[in-house]
Every structure is written in structure tokens, then in C-alpha cells.
Design an enzyme around this catalytic site. Structure first.
Site, PDB file in Angstrom:
ATOM      1  N   ASP A  93       3.518  -0.263   3.159  1.00  0.00           N
ATOM      2  CA  ASP A  93       2.119   0.150   3.005  1.00  0.00           C
ATOM      3  C   ASP A  93       1.559   0.651   4.340  1.00  0.00           C
ATOM      4  O   ASP A  93       1.561  -0.082   5.335  1.00  0.00           O
ATOM      5  CB  ASP A  93       1.287  -1.026   2.498  1.00  0.00           C
TER       6      ASP A  93
ATOM      7  N   SER B  42      -6.643  -3.006  -2.965  1.00  0.00           N
ATOM      8  CA  SER B  42      -7.021  -2.319  -1.735  1.00  0.00           C
ATOM      9  C   SER B  42      -8.410  -2.797  -1.311  1.00  0.00           C
ATOM     10  O   SER B  42      -8.588  -3.981  -1.045  1.00  0.00           O
ATOM     11  CB  SER B  42      -6.946  -0.803  -1.932  1.00  0.00           C
TER      12      SER B  42
ATOM     13  N   HIS C 112       1.557   1.526  -0.533  1.00  0.00           N
ATOM     14  CA  HIS C 112       0.238   1.164  -1.033  1.00  0.00           C
ATOM     15  C   HIS C 112       0.116   1.361  -2.542  1.00  0.00           C
ATOM     16  O   HIS C 112      -0.602   0.606  -3.210  1.00  0.00           O
ATOM     17  CB  HIS C 112      -0.821   2.006  -0.313  1.00  0.00           C
TER      18      HIS C 112
END
Length: 557
Positions: free
Chosen positions: A489, A403, A524
Site C-alpha cells: 500500500d 482508507s 491500497h
């Protein structure tokens, strides 16, 4: 399952369910007496839930259909309607709902990067209008709880590292009336607090490590002891206000996660549960807590773990992990799957770089906005320190992040590709400028105070353009790179890493592999389910091991 809440009478359980990984949850409610799932449902909820005291009224958070920002709260009576209670107009705020420890109030919390606001509803009168408890104001962050006849708040008012205060009823906006319970300290970040009738317990951070401080009624405050060089300790907030024992979670780089209780009278500690790790022997491993010197002289903490029989003579493969954003501290906690690498002779390190909050609020502020470059140079300094002190072989150093940590390793790949043999990047935020220019993308408007607003501020545009991984790919040699993303995501859209990989392949000069692994049914957080998640870890580790065993092809172009 995003969250679940059981009604106070134990009759109903509500939960938030997501079957694709996009964090667009669906509300489900089950009758625990009969096992029947009710027809009551709602789509595109955020996952925050709170039951009123009547056992019939549920509050839940909702999301904007386009940006997926959690911006609203609904009230639902079983078998009845879904009524909007609050809709947040300011696009920089997220909204959630919960209940206080006393169960007296439903709390609606609104938070941006730099501001907070709380509104309360009487949990015994769920149709009442929310009243503002603490109005939002510039740079004021807070959280509120209630027990007995007092409100207790964590606040950064006159306290960069936060303090815990009692707020007299009716004097919420009179900040001079707030009474310190845990005063501000320059060397201690107050992160969380749990309220009880006879004591208060707080998770605080000092020297980069999270500890538990206990404040018994009528007795001196104290810290709970730890036995490792690098560890994390967290208060576990139990529901019984009359408890006489502090419950906390403890783990370290060598000790699996353990839940303890400490008796306040005898100080006796009882182990309630420890994460089972078959065949693992903690006596075979050791950890260290080091400091590297950053380019500006700042001391950057590093947590390290390795097997005791691994030689620290500059021959071991080294994996360095980092994050460094949003004030999120990366804890030196136990990872069962990590043992697979340690048993192969690897050294694992966590660089606690600026942008996190390991060393207090200033540590975060010195790693965001126009100070963001410190995040990347701290990571490089930490890596160089480890190599210089023989924790890893100069030609066997690997970097890993996900991330915003993907932004970290992506930027580092551009700044110092020579320092790393391979890079692993999960769901990486790598097309910074394009993303922050698009207000329709989830997270963008909420994060102007984290990265800057390139639409309104040319200086912010120029600064982020200077480090954005996608925009700084050059015709030069790069390490081997493995990237994983998820089609669903909602936080970092799949096309960011796809674009980054495409440009890397088209531009770089070396013959090292650049791999894109797209999970077509995940978001995610990666694959759901224990075994599917472990398979993803195994693929990343397989890349590390295979890359180490094969020649570096930077010379073959």
C-alpha cells in the site's frame, strides 16, 4: 491495469501496468496490427496517458521516486526518447495529462486540494511548449474541455457549488468574459460535464443524489427521471461529438448498474447493457432515503437497503458504511456481493456524512480541517437514528469503512465503542499525526489542506491529535475488530494498521478479537483479479456473521 489509451488511428494501445499494487506503473505499448509489444517502456509512471494526433507521440505522467507523488509529464516518440515536458515544484499539487474532446489539445492538469491550473499543447504540434490556459490562483478549482471553436470550463469562481462556463478564446484570464452555460445554484453541485455539438449533459448533485441534467441546443434544459428512492445517475461521455442521444449509467441499491441512452428528439430510453447478476431478483428488495439529526441540528442523509421480508422491528443485524473525506460522495449504488448479507436478513445503510460532498461543497468544508469531528459525530448520529427507528437491533450494529473511512470507524470505536458489536476496517488511515508529520510519505504534503499541517500549525496538531484513532486508544471495552491491509500500500502504509492493532491489543480491557489480515501481494485497492477480490469480501462478511453468532466478550475481562 491503471489506464489505457488507443491512438487516434487505431494502430497503437498504451497502458499502465502494476504487478504489485503500489501504484508505481510501468508503461507498455502494443502494435494492434501485429500484436507485438514494443520495447518502448518507462517505469514509475502515474497512469495518465494521452496520444498526440500524429499517432507516434505519447504523453504520460511520472512520479517522484520517494514520495510517489504524480508530479511530472513526459513526451515519448515511438522508438525515440522520453523528454520531460513539465515538472511540478509545489509539493501540494498532483499532475496528470489527457486530451480534450476535440482532440485539438493535450491538457496538463495540476491540482491541489484547493487550487487548479491547466496548460495546453497543440495536439498537432506535440513538441510545442505548453501554454498556461488558466493559471493557478488561491481557492480556484476548475477543469477544462474543448469542442468545436469553444472552451468549456467547470469552475468554482464566484460559485461555491461550481458552474459551467464558456471561455472566449484569448480571454481565459478575463473572468468577467466567462459566459454562464450552467449558472451557480446554491442547492445543486455541478460535478462533471460532457460536450457535444447539439447538446451538453452534466452530472449534478441535488438533495444528496446525483442526477443528469441535459441542455439541448435551442430547447429547455431537463433532468432525466429516476425510479428509486436512493440512486446514482452519471453521464457517460461518448467520443462522437455529433451524437443525438445522451448516454448515462444508472444504478441504485436494488438495481444493478445499467447503461441507457436517451433520444433527445423522442425522449425514448433504450437499455444498452445491464450488469448481469445470476439468480438476483430486484423485486425482493427495497430501499429508503432517510435523514438523521446531527448534534448541531444538521440533517444527515442515509441510504438503506434490505429484503422486503426483513422485519424492521429492531431485531435485524445492521451494517453501517461510511467514508466522509476529500469531498468524495459515497453513492447509493448496487453491490452484488452485498446481496449475500441481505438474504441473511441484514440491513445495509450508507451514512452520507460531512466530509463528503453529497449535499454540496459546504458539506465537504464542514467535515475537514478544524471541522473534522463533524464526520465522526454524523456517523454516530446516523447509527443512533437507524437503531431508534428499528432498522437494526441495538446489540447487532456493525460499522465498516476503508482508507479515510478506516479513520472514521477507528475514531468512532474510541468515541462510542458501546454502539457497535463489530467493526470492519480496510487499509485504515489511523496514525494521523505521525503520518502528517512525515513529508516523505506519499500523500502527506498534498493533504495539508484536508487535515492540516501539524508541523507548521500547533492548533492543527492538537486538533488531529484529539481524534487520531491510534493516539486515543484507552483502557476500556471495544467491539470485535477486523482490519485488512496490504503490504504494498502506497497510500496508507501497512505499518499504520499494524501499530493500531498492536496498541489496541495491549491496551483494551475486553476479550473480543482484534484481527489483522495482511495481504502480502496487494496494495491500497486490495487483491486484484475478480475471484481474489471476492474472497476478500467473503472474509470480511465471515467476520461479521461469526461475530454476530458469538457472545460479546466485553464482559469477560
Amino acid at each position: 491495469i491503471g489506464n489505457y489509451k488507443v491512438s487516434r488511428d487505431g494502430r497503437w494501445v498504451a497502458w499502465a501496468e502494476d504487478t504489485v499494487g503500489r501504484n508505481q506503473f510501468v508503461l507498455r505499448i502494443k502494435d494492434l496490427a501485429t500484436g507485438a509489444v514494443l520495447p518502448d517502456t518507462a517505469a514509475n509512471i502515474s497512469g495518465s496517458l494521452a496520444w498526440a494526433n500524429d499517432g507516434q507521440t505519447l504523453f504520460y505522467g511520472g512520479k517522484d521516486e520517494v514520495t510517489l507523488r504524480a508530479d511530472r509529464v513526459f513526451r515519448h516518440t515511438l522508438g525515440g526518447t522520453h523528454d520531460l515536458v513539465h515538472l511540478e515544484a509545489d509539493a501540494s499539487y498532483y499532475v496528470g495529462v489527457g486530451s480534450t474532446k476535440s482532440h485539438r489539445y493535450i491538457a496538463i492538469g495540476m491540482s491541489s486540494t484547493t487550487n487548479s491550473e491547466y496548460r495546453l499543447i497543440d495536439a498537432n504540434d506535440p513538441t510545442a511548449a505548453p501554454r498556461v490556459f488558466v493559471a493557478r490562483s488561491k481557492d480556484h478549482l476548475c477543469s477544462v474541455d474543448h469542442l468545436g471553436d469553444r472552451f468549456v470550463m467547470r469552475t468554482n469562481h464566484d460559485a461555491k457549488n461550481f458552474r459551467i462556463v464558456e471561455v472566449p478564446v484569448g480571454r481565459e484570464e478575463d473572468r468577467a468574459a466567462w459566459i454562464d452555460i450552467i449558472p451557480h445554484r446554491a442547492d445543486t453541485l455541478v460535478e462533471d460535464v460532457a460536450l457535444y455539438d447539439r447538446f451538453l449533459a452534466a452530472s449534478v448533485r441535488r438533495g444528496g443524489l446525483r442526477k443528469v441534467q441535459v441542455l439541448p441546443e435551442g430547447a429547455p434544459a431537463f433532468f432525466i427521471d429516476a425510479q428509486d428512492a436512493a440512486y446514482v445517475m452519471t453521464v457517460y461521455d461518448t467520443p462522437d461529438p455529433a451524437a443525438t442521444r445522451v448516454r448515462y449509467v444508472y444504478d441504485s441499491l436494488t438495481q444493478p448498474s445499467s447503461v441507457y441512452e436517451l433520444d433527445l428528439t423522442t425522449k425514448a430510453r433504450t437499455l444498452l447493457k445491464q450488469q448481469p447478476v445470476p439468480t438476483y431478483d430486484p423485486t425482493l428488495y427495497t430501499s429508503a432515503y432517510l435523514h438523521a439529526t446531527a448534534v448541531d441540528g444538521t440533517q444527515v442523509p442515509i441510504s438503506v437497503v434490505y429484503r422486503k421480508d426483513t422485519r424492521l422491528d429492531g431485531t435485524a443485524p445492521l451494517l453501517v458504511y461510511g467514508y466522509g473525506s476529500y469531498g468524495i460522495s459515497i453513492e447509493p449504488s448496487f453491490g452484488a456481493s452485498r446481496v449475500s448479507l441481505l438474504d441473511r436478513g441484514w440491513v445495509y445503510a450508507i451514512a452520507h456524512i460531512r466530509g463528503g460532498q453529497e449535499m454540496g461543497r459546504s458539506w465537504y468544508e464542514d467535515g475537514k480541517l478544524q471541522n473534522k469531528l463533524n464526520t465522526f459525530t454524523d456517523f454516530i448520529a446516523a447509527t443512533e437514528h437507524l437503531v431508534a427507528h428499528k432498522y437494526g437491533a441495538r446489540d447487532q450494529v456493525f460499522a465498516m469503512g476503508g482508507s479515510a473511512g478506516g479513520l472514521l470507524v477507528g475514531t468512532v470505536a474510541n468515541l462510542r465503542p458501546d454502539l457497535y458489536r463489530g467493526i470492519v476496517s480496510f487499509v485504515p488511515f489511523v496514525d494521523v499525526v505521525t503520518t502528517m508529520l512525515d513529508e516523505s510519505i506519499p500523500l502527506t504534503t498534498n493533504e495539508y489542506d484536508e487535515w492540516g499541517n501539524p508541523t507548521a500549525d500547533k492548533a492543527a496538531y492538537d486538533y488531529m491529535l484529539a481524534y487520531s484513532p491510534y493516539d486515543n486508544i484507552a483502557a476500556k471495552d471495544y467491539p470485535s475488530i477486523y482490519v485488512r491491509t496490504g503490504l504494498w500500500d502506497s497510500q496508507v502504509q501497512y505499518f499504520e494498521p499494524a501499530k493500531w492493532i498492536a496498541r489496541l491489543r495491549a491496551t483494551k480491557r475486553d476479550a473480543n478479537p482484534v484481527l489483522l489480515d495482511t495481504n502480502m501481494s496487494a496494495g491500497h485497492g486490495g487483491a486484484s483479479g475478480r475471484f481474489d477480490a471476492l474472497k476478500e469480501v467473503a472474509r470480511a462478511y465471515a467476520f461479521l456473521i461469526a461475530t454476530r453468532e458469538r457472545p460479546d466478550r466485553r464482559a469477560l475481562h
